[in-house]
Design an enzyme around this catalytic site. Structure first.
Site, PDB file in Angstrom:
ATOM      1  NE  ARG A 138      -2.713  -1.291   3.320  1.00 22.32           N
ATOM      2  CZ  ARG A 138      -2.722  -2.595   3.895  1.00 22.32           C
ATOM      3  NH1 ARG A 138      -3.087  -3.767   2.941  1.00 22.32           N
ATOM      4  NH2 ARG A 138      -2.198  -3.044   5.012  1.00 22.32           N
ATOM      5  CD  GLU A 197       1.283  -9.974  17.519  1.00 22.31           C
ATOM      6  OE1 GLU A 197       0.872  -9.416  16.602  1.00 22.31           O
ATOM      7  OE2 GLU A 197       0.739  -9.854  18.623  1.00 22.31           O
TER       8      GLU A 197
HETATM    9  P1  AMP Z   1       4.287  -2.678  11.629  1.00 19.56           P
HETATM   10  O1  AMP Z   1       5.408  -3.130  11.006  1.00 19.56           O
HETATM   11  O2  AMP Z   1       3.519  -3.410  12.744  1.00 19.56           O
HETATM   12  O3  AMP Z   1       4.079  -1.373  11.857  1.00 19.56           O
HETATM   13  O4  AMP Z   1       2.902  -2.716  10.461  1.00 19.56           O
HETATM   14  C1  AMP Z   1       2.781  -1.969   9.481  1.00 19.56           C
HETATM   15  C2  AMP Z   1       2.305  -2.668   8.226  1.00 19.56           C
HETATM   16  O5  AMP Z   1       1.287  -3.540   8.435  1.00 19.56           O
HETATM   17  C3  AMP Z   1       2.038  -1.714   7.190  1.00 19.56           C
HETATM   18  O6  AMP Z   1       2.351  -2.106   5.973  1.00 19.56           O
HETATM   19  C4  AMP Z   1       0.341  -1.768   7.233  1.00 19.56           C
HETATM   20  O7  AMP Z   1       0.082  -1.663   5.887  1.00 19.56           O
HETATM   21  C5  AMP Z   1       0.036  -3.018   7.740  1.00 19.56           C
HETATM   22  N1  AMP Z   1      -0.872  -2.894   9.142  1.00 19.56           N
HETATM   23  C6  AMP Z   1      -0.646  -3.151  10.379  1.00 19.56           C
HETATM   24  N2  AMP Z   1      -1.419  -2.858  11.168  1.00 19.56           N
HETATM   25  C7  AMP Z   1      -2.793  -2.582  10.395  1.00 19.56           C
HETATM   26  C8  AMP Z   1      -4.140  -2.016  10.748  1.00 19.56           C
HETATM   27  N3  AMP Z   1      -4.360  -2.344  11.783  1.00 19.56           N
HETATM   28  N4  AMP Z   1      -4.741  -1.693   9.559  1.00 19.56           N
HETATM   29  C9  AMP Z   1      -4.267  -1.990   8.342  1.00 19.56           C
HETATM   30  N5  AMP Z   1      -2.933  -2.107   8.020  1.00 19.56           N
HETATM   31  C10 AMP Z   1      -2.152  -2.646   8.999  1.00 19.56           C
END
Ligand code: AMP
Length: 174
Positions: A62, A99
């Site tokens: 995205r 995770e």
């Molecule tokens: P993180 O590595 O935990 O910061 O996760 C970020 C990635 O996961 C991004 O590329 C987001 O598109 C996706 N993502 C994580 N949590 C969500 C959420 N609650 N809603 C939509 N996309 C998410």
């Protein structure tokens, strides 16, 4: 309506997707509305002003949607930071912890000129693991990460702490 509230209203909360307890921020209503999508790009572009950004790096998948539009507006190149195994040429790669389990991301070794000033863009900052890995990877490939930009920051997860000294610029904070 206030521009920020207009954008906020165009993000749909989908509870329990992709797994129980997660509230997924669905940006497809925002993408699907011409003036609202443009407004999001306007604000991301505004955060690049005066920083001599020379390249945009977008995170699979995205981050490509927003990053490519911003790059076009700025008249600079776009670099896809891709999930492992998708890029055809020689790559720099980095494994990082999720995770559950591990993931890998890659960029082409010749994606950045040495010291090139890069803005990293993704749709959403959650725990920060993905963006922190992308930032390290860009530096490994020779770029300088000037800032990390997101349409949405889930502030309660404090993902920005994973990005260390890289300035974090969200449009919407939850
Ligand atoms: P993180 O590595 O935990 O910061 O996760 C970020 C990635 O996961 C991004 O590329 C987001 O598109 C996706 N993502 C994580 N949590 C969500 C959420 N609650 N809603 C939509 N996309 C998410």
């Amino acid at each position: 309506m206030d521009p920020i509230e207009t954008l906020r209203a165009a993000v749909r909360d989908v509870p329990d997707f992709p797994s129980p307890g997660i509230v997924f921020k669905d940006i497809t209503p925002l993408l699907g509305d011409g003036p609202i999508f443009r407004l999001a790009i306007d604000l991301l572009v505004a955060d690049c002003a005066g920083k001599d950004i020379q390249k945009i790096a977008g995170i699979d998948a995205r981050g490509f949607l927003f990053g490519a539009a911003v790059a076009d507006r700025l008249g600079v190149g776009f670099v896809p930071v891709r999930k492992k195994g998708k890029l055809p040429w020689k790559t720099e790669s980095l494994a990082y912890k999720l995770e559950y389990g591990e993931a890998g991301i890659e960029v082409h070794i010749d994606a950045f000129r040495p010291g090139e000033r890069v803005a990293l863009i993704d749709d959403l900052l959650a725990t920060g693991g993905t963006a922190a890995a992308a930032s390290k990877l860009i530096e490994k490939a020779g770029g300088e990460v000037v800032q990390a930009q997101f349409l949405i920051e889930l502030g309660f997860l404090n993902g920005r702490s994973a990005l260390g000294a890289v300035p974090v610029k969200p449009i919407l904070v939850y």
